[in-house]
Design an enzyme around this catalytic site. Structure first.
Site, short mmCIF file in Angstrom:
data_model
loop_
_atom_site.label_atom_id
_atom_site.label_comp_id
_atom_site.label_asym_id
_atom_site.label_seq_id
_atom_site.Cartn_x
_atom_site.Cartn_y
_atom_site.Cartn_z
N GLU A 85 0.84 -1.21 0.00
CA GLU A 85 0.00 0.00 0.00
C GLU A 85 0.87 1.26 0.00
OE1 GLU A 85 -3.16 -0.08 2.94
OE2 GLU A 85 -3.28 2.11 2.95
N LYS A 279 -6.85 -0.83 11.80
CA LYS A 279 -6.31 -1.31 10.52
C LYS A 279 -5.08 -0.47 10.15
CE LYS A 279 -5.93 -1.41 5.82
NZ LYS A 279 -5.07 -0.56 5.01
N ASP A 295 4.84 -14.32 11.59
CA ASP A 295 3.52 -14.74 11.13
C ASP A 295 2.50 -13.63 11.42
OD1 ASP A 295 0.99 -15.83 10.93
OD2 ASP A 295 1.46 -17.66 12.04
N HIS A 392 -2.27 10.75 -0.25
CA HIS A 392 -2.50 9.59 -1.11
C HIS A 392 -2.41 9.97 -2.58
CE1 HIS A 392 -3.37 5.77 0.54
NE2 HIS A 392 -4.27 6.20 1.41
C1 MEV Z 1 -5.50 3.28 5.41
O1 MEV Z 1 -4.81 2.12 5.01
C2 MEV Z 1 -5.42 3.45 6.90
C3 MEV Z 1 -6.28 4.59 7.49
O2 MEV Z 1 -7.62 4.46 7.03
C4 MEV Z 1 -6.20 4.47 8.99
C5 MEV Z 1 -7.17 5.38 9.74
O3 MEV Z 1 -8.21 5.73 9.22
O4 MEV Z 1 -6.84 5.68 10.91
C6 MEV Z 1 -5.78 5.94 7.01
#
Ligand code: MEV
Length: 437
Positions: A85, A279, A295, A392
């Site tokens: 990513e 995430k 892992d 991004h």
């Molecule tokens: C994107 O991979 C991760 C984010 O969505 C994490 C977040 O929203 O805190 C930018």
């Protein structure tokens, strides 16, 4: 009806590919070309990769990057990251630099105990199984003495076995809850071998225990396996600075800190936000876990269970302001190894560990917790100020320009133009085409 293919694993790689292309890919010759392109020219290396899993047909590459400028417990690190990513490595590097200027990160391992269970069925008297367990416990320990001899020499091994009565949760459900210290090894194989041996001994001894046999209530083994939930193998990482030093994107430190803390409060309240919040943390954690041959599925499963330990899925990070000091931390469970498994087999995993100056498992836990905290910091900074799309899209723009083989002059003009305009694939292509006219 789908046709069953038998003896597939015994086919050669060539035969497997031919079968795949003929049955699934319309005999497309490009497929074979693509698969070959990703084979390693070095036959020995290719053999090594083929040996990791079954039925291999090629290699699937992920980019390996480095994020410099991390200062953790006053020690400088460049962190290897494996991730597909865009923006993740840039975000980690941004955080590293931001906190380096404020004294860096601190991190500490809170505990390192791993665990596994022998899950049992037992429908007899509780006092009978408790007495049996008391008698048999030394035999259970003795049964693994050979297996744990080497681990013991290094100060690890089986720590304890407890018989848990879990019948309130599930009728007839008991467990032998076993705890282990595995030092620098992740310990999955060691723990599973110990558990299966303990289970075998338990079964044998239970089968000749008269109070069970006379009452027709011999306990039965259901499964024996380590747990990937390791809340007693815990690490914490933290940063601190005076609130006024927390300026971001020209926003006053106090205003930014308060919004930042509010964003974490929202994640603690709303599961939909918490999952995305965590995430983002795992973007950093998984990337280093993979780069060091560990892992990531086990880490993921354990971390998310930990985020739900209160019965409500929450943020893995916390932040507060006290006496004008902003404190921001993460606490996560993590069973990692720096010896054994992939760490010693995959040349790039070995390299990842070398880049980190060959840390112990404890030190690696600290580094990885910092990577998670750094990632969350960068994400929340962007989200609470400019939004994440700006960064991004900058990366996206670079990717499009690479695809278009843009010259340095074209890149300069395009980047300049899109500072004031929204990036979209077609707009960038049109802009470059106009330049080329
Ligand atoms: C994107 O991979 C991760 C984010 O969505 C994490 C977040 O929203 O805190 C930018």
């Amino acid at each position: 009806m789908m046709e069953l293919i038998t003896g597939f694993s015994k086919k050669s790689k060539k035969e497997k590919i031919e079968w795949l292309v003929a049955t699934h890919l319309d005999n497309n010759p490009d497929v074979i070309k693509t698969l070959h392109q990703y084979w390693n020219d070095d036959k020995e290396l290719q053999k090594l990769h083929d040996g990791f899993i079954e039925n291999t047909i090629s290699n699937y590459y992920l980019p390996l990057a480095i994020a410099p400028n991390f200062l953790i417990n006053n020690k400088p690190y460049t962190i290897p990251m494996v991730i597909e990513e865009s923006s993740v490595v840039a975000a980690a590097s941004y955080s590293a630099k931001f906190w380096l200027e404020k004294g860096g990160f601190t991190s500490e391992v809170i505990s390192t105990i791993k665990n596994g269970q022998v899950h049992l069925n037992y429908y007899g008297n509780d006092s009978t199984i408790q007495s049996f367990f008391k008698e048999v416990k030394p035999k259970l320990f003795a049964s693994i003495s050979g297996i744990e001899a080497n681990m013991k020499k290094r100060g690890g091994g089986l720590l304890d076995i407890i018989l848990k009565n879990s019948t309130e949760a599930l009728e007839g459900y008991y467990q032998l809850h076993c705890t282990f210290e595995t030092n620098d090894a992740m310990g999955a194989n060691f723990i599973n071998t110990c558990l299966e041996t303990i289970a075998k001994t338990f079964k044998f001894e239970a089968g000749i225990y008269s109070s069970f046999t006379e009452n027709n209530s011999v306990p039965e083994i259901v499964i024996s396996i380590l747990s990937n939930y390791v809340p007693e193998c815990l690490v914490k990482a933290q940063v601190q600075c005076p609130v006024e030093q927390l300026t971001a994107e020209g926003i006053d430190g106090k205003v930014f800190a308060e919004k930042f803390i509010r964003a974490i409060a929202i994640a603690n309240t709303e599961t939909r936000r918490a999952v995305t919040h965590n995430k983002g943390i795992m973007n950093g954690i998984d990337a280093v876990v993979i780069a060091t041959g560990n892992d990531f599925r086990s880490i993921e499963a354990g971390v998310h269970a930990y985020a739900s330990r209160s019965g409500h899925y929450k943020s893995l990070t916390n932040a507060s302001i006290e006496n004008g000091i902003f404190t921001y931390s993460i606490e996560i469970p993590m069973a990692l190894g720096t010896v054994g498994g992939m760490t010693g087999l995959h040349p790039l995993a070995k390299l990842g560990l070398s880049i980190l100056q060959n840390p112990s498992a404890n030190e690696l836990m600290q580094i990885i917790a910092v990577a998670g905290l750094a990632q969350n910091f960068a994400a929340l900074r962007a989200l609470t100020t400019t939004g994440i799309q700006k960064g991004h899209m900058k990366m996206h723009l670079k990717n499009i320009l690479t695809q278009l083989n843009a010259t340095p002059t074209e890149i300069e003009k395009t980047v300049h133009y899109f500072e004031e305009h929204t990036v979209s694939h077609s707009d960038v292509v049109n802009f470059v085409n106009e330049l080329r006219k």
